[in-house]
Write a protein that holds these residues in place. Structure first.
Motif, short mmCIF file in Angstrom:
data_model
loop_
_atom_site.label_atom_id
_atom_site.label_comp_id
_atom_site.label_asym_id
_atom_site.label_seq_id
_atom_site.Cartn_x
_atom_site.Cartn_y
_atom_site.Cartn_z
N ALA A 73 0.84 -1.20 0.00
CA ALA A 73 0.00 0.00 0.00
C ALA A 73 0.87 1.25 0.00
O ALA A 73 1.98 1.24 0.55
CB ALA A 73 -0.93 0.01 1.22
N LEU A 74 0.36 2.31 -0.62
CA LEU A 74 1.01 3.62 -0.63
C LEU A 74 0.00 4.67 -0.20
O LEU A 74 -1.16 4.62 -0.60
CB LEU A 74 1.53 3.95 -2.04
N ASP A 75 0.44 5.60 0.63
CA ASP A 75 -0.42 6.68 1.09
C ASP A 75 0.33 7.99 0.84
O ASP A 75 1.15 8.41 1.65
CB ASP A 75 -0.74 6.51 2.58
N GLU A 76 0.03 8.63 -0.28
CA GLU A 76 0.74 9.85 -0.65
C GLU A 76 0.40 11.00 0.29
O GLU A 76 1.24 11.85 0.57
CB GLU A 76 0.41 10.21 -2.10
N LYS A 77 -0.84 11.06 0.77
CA LYS A 77 -1.26 12.14 1.66
C LYS A 77 -0.44 12.15 2.95
O LYS A 77 -0.02 13.20 3.43
CB LYS A 77 -2.75 11.98 1.99
N ARG A 78 -0.21 10.94 3.50
CA ARG A 78 0.46 10.85 4.81
C ARG A 78 1.90 10.38 4.70
O ARG A 78 2.53 10.09 5.71
CB ARG A 78 -0.35 9.92 5.72
N ASP A 79 2.42 10.29 3.48
CA ASP A 79 3.83 9.95 3.25
C ASP A 79 4.18 8.60 3.85
O ASP A 79 5.19 8.45 4.55
CB ASP A 79 4.73 11.05 3.82
N LEU A 80 3.35 7.58 3.56
CA LEU A 80 3.57 6.24 4.11
C LEU A 80 3.64 5.21 2.99
O LEU A 80 2.98 5.36 1.95
CB LEU A 80 2.44 5.85 5.07
N ALA A 81 4.44 4.18 3.22
CA ALA A 81 4.51 3.06 2.29
C ALA A 81 4.62 1.77 3.09
O ALA A 81 5.30 1.71 4.11
CB ALA A 81 5.73 3.20 1.36
N VAL A 82 3.90 0.74 2.61
CA VAL A 82 4.00 -0.59 3.19
C VAL A 82 4.51 -1.52 2.09
O VAL A 82 3.89 -1.65 1.03
CB VAL A 82 2.65 -1.10 3.73
N LEU A 83 5.65 -2.17 2.34
CA LEU A 83 6.29 -3.07 1.37
C LEU A 83 6.30 -4.48 1.95
O LEU A 83 6.20 -4.67 3.16
CB LEU A 83 7.73 -2.60 1.10
N ARG A 84 6.46 -5.48 1.05
CA ARG A 84 6.55 -6.86 1.53
C ARG A 84 7.91 -7.44 1.19
O ARG A 84 8.36 -7.34 0.04
CB ARG A 84 5.44 -7.73 0.95
N LEU A 85 8.52 -8.05 2.20
CA LEU A 85 9.82 -8.68 2.02
C LEU A 85 9.66 -10.19 1.80
O LEU A 85 8.69 -10.79 2.30
CB LEU A 85 10.70 -8.44 3.25
N PRO A 86 10.59 -10.82 1.12
CA PRO A 86 10.50 -12.26 0.87
C PRO A 86 11.05 -13.07 2.03
O PRO A 86 11.94 -13.92 1.88
CB PRO A 86 11.36 -12.44 -0.38
N THR A 87 10.54 -12.81 3.21
CA THR A 87 11.03 -13.52 4.38
C THR A 87 9.88 -13.76 5.33
O THR A 87 8.92 -12.98 5.37
CB THR A 87 12.14 -12.71 5.09
N GLN A 88 9.92 -14.82 6.05
CA GLN A 88 8.84 -15.21 6.95
C GLN A 88 9.36 -15.31 8.39
O GLN A 88 10.55 -15.43 8.64
CB GLN A 88 8.26 -16.57 6.51
#
Length: 330
Positions: A73-88
């Motif tokens: 997810a990206l939130d341009e208004k609040r300057d946030l990003a959620v990324l997924r890593l290939p690790t568990q």
């Protein structure tokens, strides 16, 4: 050995619990910070840290180097990003969306200190800022290094209260916290996007303020009572106008500010410098077509006057102390 002061013990414990979830983001020509918020490899950081990147490498607390696979997810208004890593099964921080630190509260920012070490910056909330109805953030006292933007902010209990963000206000760098309550909905969004989504992402630009800096001579010849009355009138206008603006009515906010400015110009001939500053502010508004811009133009005018009034009153008080007769005990 020097005794350990008790107030440092909680800070150490907070850092120790949170450290395994800290991550360093490496991008071409820059670096940032992020933190893991789920055992499935979800990582939170500032959008401006990763915006425009074609590839993002992440160094985890155990020195494992991984590459971001997807954008959640990206939130341009609040300057946030959620990324997924290939690790568990990575250790994650628990968000505290119900945490609401207030002015003066102590907070801790985790940040990398080089050579695989972690630093802990202790600071306090300088102010709670309401930008509009969709964003309230915390302004901190401490200055955060620019390459530490995106790091986790915790309270004294260890609860994750937000994301540390380097921003600019009045042309100077400030450290703000985007609260955790804005992160939680991003984690619940369905689906994902390829890493190429970052190439088109751009965080919302911060509003550029134009608060004038006046010399103390602006208030030369003014009586203290008159200066204080001007300040009270301006603060009252802001107390009414800011909520009006935040409800989505910039025109109503502007009109309230303009009425206050016009009244002070008419009534405060005993403060000609303040009158002149207010006239300049209203004149600037005549050159702006947008109500939002006019509201902020007068807010800048008001803030500039409040700043010089505060400095002037402090100078007057200092002068009074110096001029007061002194008595000496024999």
């Amino acid at each position: 050995m020097l005794p350990v002061e008790p107030e440092f013990i909680p800070a150490r414990a907070v850092a120790a619990r949170a450290a395994p979830a800290l991550a360093i983001l490496e991008l071409p020509g820059r670096q940032g910070v992020g933190f893991i918020v789920s055992p499935w490899g979800y990582l939170v950081t500032n959008l401006h840290v990763v915006a425009g990147a074609e590839m993002v490498h992440v160094v985890l607390a155990d020195e494992q180097l991984v590459e971001v696979e997807e954008v959640i997810a990206l939130d341009e208004k609040r300057d946030l990003a959620v990324l997924r890593l290939p690790t568990q099964d990575v250790q994650a921080m628990d968000l505290a969306p119900d945490a609401h630190p207030g002015e003066g509260d102590s907070l801790y920012i985790l940040l990398p200190a080089g050579a695989g070490m972690m630093g802990l910056m202790e600071t306090r909330v300088h102010a709670v800022q309401v930008l509009d109805e969709s964003l309230t953030f915390l302004e901190l006292e401490a200055a955060l290094p620019e390459d530490a933007s995106g790091g986790p902010v915790l309270d004294a209990s260890g609860a994750l209260v937000g994301v540390a963000t380097c921003a600019f206000a009045d042309g100077r760098p400030v450290t703000i916290v985007i609260p955790s309550r804005y992160v939680l909905p991003l984690l619940e969004q369905p689906g994902s996007q390829p890493i190429s989504a970052l190439a088109m992402a751009r965080p919302a630009a911060s509003r550029q303020r134009h608060v004038p800096t006046h010399p103390l001579s602006l208030l030369e010849g003014c009586a203290t009572d008159a200066v204080e009355e001007v300040a009270l009138a301006i603060m009252h206008a802001i107390q009414l106008g800011a909520p009006t603006y935040n409800r989505g009515d910039p025109e109503g906010c502007y009109r309230l500010y303009a009425r206050t400015a016009a009244r002070l110009i008419q009534e405060r001939s005993d403060c000609p410098g303040a009158q002149g500053a207010l006239r300049d502010g209203l004149h600037r508004c005549t050159q702006l077509a947008d109500a939002d811009e006019r509201a902020w133009a007068l807010r800048d005018t008001f803030d500039g006057l409040l700043q010089v009034i505060d400095r002037w009153l402090q100078a007057q008080a200092a002068f009074a102390r110096m001029a007061a007769p002194k008595s000496y005990m024999q």
